[in-house]
Design an enzyme around this catalytic site. Structure first.
Site, short mmCIF file in Angstrom:
data_model
loop_
_atom_site.label_atom_id
_atom_site.label_comp_id
_atom_site.label_asym_id
_atom_site.label_seq_id
_atom_site.Cartn_x
_atom_site.Cartn_y
_atom_site.Cartn_z
N ASP A 1 17.68 -44.81 -4.87
CA ASP A 1 18.32 -45.60 -4.16
C ASP A 1 17.17 -46.41 -3.78
O ASP A 1 16.05 -46.24 -3.49
CB ASP A 1 19.41 -45.34 -3.68
CG ASP A 1 20.22 -44.94 -4.84
OD1 ASP A 1 21.06 -45.15 -5.45
OD2 ASP A 1 21.55 -44.56 -3.93
N TYR B 1 13.69 -32.61 -5.18
CA TYR B 1 13.21 -33.75 -4.20
C TYR B 1 12.92 -33.55 -3.01
O TYR B 1 13.38 -32.08 -2.76
CB TYR B 1 14.59 -34.69 -3.94
CG TYR B 1 15.32 -35.62 -5.04
CD1 TYR B 1 14.89 -37.19 -5.49
CD2 TYR B 1 15.82 -34.93 -6.52
CE1 TYR B 1 15.17 -37.58 -5.96
CE2 TYR B 1 16.20 -36.38 -6.97
CZ TYR B 1 16.19 -37.07 -7.20
OH TYR B 1 16.31 -38.57 -8.03
#
Lengths: 260, 260
Positions: free
Chosen positions: A61, A120
């Protein structure tokens, strides 16, 4: 470069890269605004003097970073020296995208579908730090690291993560195999590491936000498990902001690399 | 806060801070443009509702960072809780300056004259790294780390560093006691650490630039020593850019802190 012998069998390449997400609207190409995918499509097409389409292992994003992303693209001609091309492309690209490696793969290899694991990292800055602005979420209120780690470890007991999936996400399944989920203290930062076969949209930020609610004592570890079991996104905590999030790993079967 | 009993004996405080030098014209206050000292004078004066002048342990140039700088200022009234004030000031200052600590010192203590040691760090990025832009000097050509470290260690044998002092610098002496000078490899970066009692203007950047000339094989370690001995700035290499430089330490005698 030599001509491809068959148009149906192009030369396919994987590209490992990193990017600072600050000045991008995210990975995915958009009609308006700068995106990583859009930038790569434009620059690679100019560089190779043919239409080059780039497909990534996943989407990040706006404001989300990648210390390691993998993508793939096809060329009609073979790259003689991938390391030379990577060096030249790095000079040709802006400073906020860096190519780490380009390597040949089989014509069927796919950066998204063949990925077997993603990782992540989420950085939480516990003190005001001028060097972390845009690169870590500043969170100075007290947090119980042990409770956060206890709750994080329970993620490995579940398969369905609908509770941490953005409601409008168009996915067939909300099943994920979470293999690592832990907080570690690094100087004045608390860093969250999570690995899974796949991630749902917004999943890491929703998990981090909910783990912070555990760390603040707003919910118990037991309630954290009930939230997962509810499979209801509205029950989970608010999402942590994108500036602290980094895609840090995309892993493939070891035989994906094309040996010449 | 209580009134000072004597105007000649104000309440003096040391302030430890860090700053991202990117958007500053340097430390020293200027008629035009944003500086760290100027910003602190303005904000502290507003915060404490009296004219507050801030003197720093040293000056950093435009774009140069500080992971640790110490400065001092006087107040007419006593700070009851320095940690509370530091917390509030951090909210009041921009994101690129952070206060680490405020502490009371004797009225004669001076952040510049009482400092007994300074430390700098210089970051050299050996690969393109989107997260190092503005925070490390990108230098991808081959360098001989051993030769650079051999030359660096010779700095400890000398006292006069006129060869690494900016020609227009208004200094009484060019004598420095260099106590540490070494390169270390940290991932894809080479990091230079240097400590001395004092530094001349532009000294670290001139030393780094000249050590890189050694690393590139342009000059030998013996020629590096001859440059120091020449005491002639024109003989030394060009200065490394400010973006890789960090003031990292300012040390004081242990009794400088005012014990209440």
């Amino acid at each position: 470069m030599s001509e491809a012998t068959n148009k149906d069998q192009p030369f396919r390449y994987f590209i490992d890269l990193s990017y600072d997400g600050t000045r991008f609207l995210g990975w995915q190409v958009q009609p308006k605004g700068r995106t990583v995918q859009g930038e790569l499509i434009e620059r690679l097409s100019t560089f190779f003097r043919e239409e080059v389409y780039v497909i990534g292992a996943g989407r990040t994003d706006a404001g989300v970073h990648a210390s390691h992303m993998t993508a793939h693209f096809d060329l009609s001609t073979e790259i003689e020296s991938p390391s030379d091309v990577a060096y030249k492309l790095n000079r040709f690209l802006d400073t906020d995208i860096a190519i780490k490696r380009i390597y040949r793969v089989g014509a069927e290899a796919h950066s998204r579908f063949d990925a077997v694991e993603r990782g992540y990292v989420y950085r939480l800055s516990r003190v005001k730090n001028p060097f972390a602005v845009g690169y870590a979420w500043s969170f100075e209120r007290p947090l119980d690291l042990n409770a956060m780690n206890e709750a994080a470890s329970t993620l490995l007991e579940y398969r369905d993560f609908a509770a941490f999936c953005k409601a409008d996400a168009d996915v067939k399944t909300t099943l994920c195999d979470v293999r690592e989920a832990r907080w570690e203290q690094v100087g004045d930062e608390w860093v969250f590491h999570i690995k899974a076969d796949r991630f749902l949209r917004n999943m890491v930020r929703a998990i981090v936000g909910t783990l912070i609610a555990v760390g603040e004592g707003k919910i118990t570890v037991e309630e954290f498990k009930e939230i997962i079991e509810s499979e209801d996104r509205k029950k989970a905590g608010s999402s942590a902001p994108g500036e602290g999030l980094y895609l840090s790993e995309v892993a493939y079967p070891s035989d994906i690399e094309w040996k010449k």
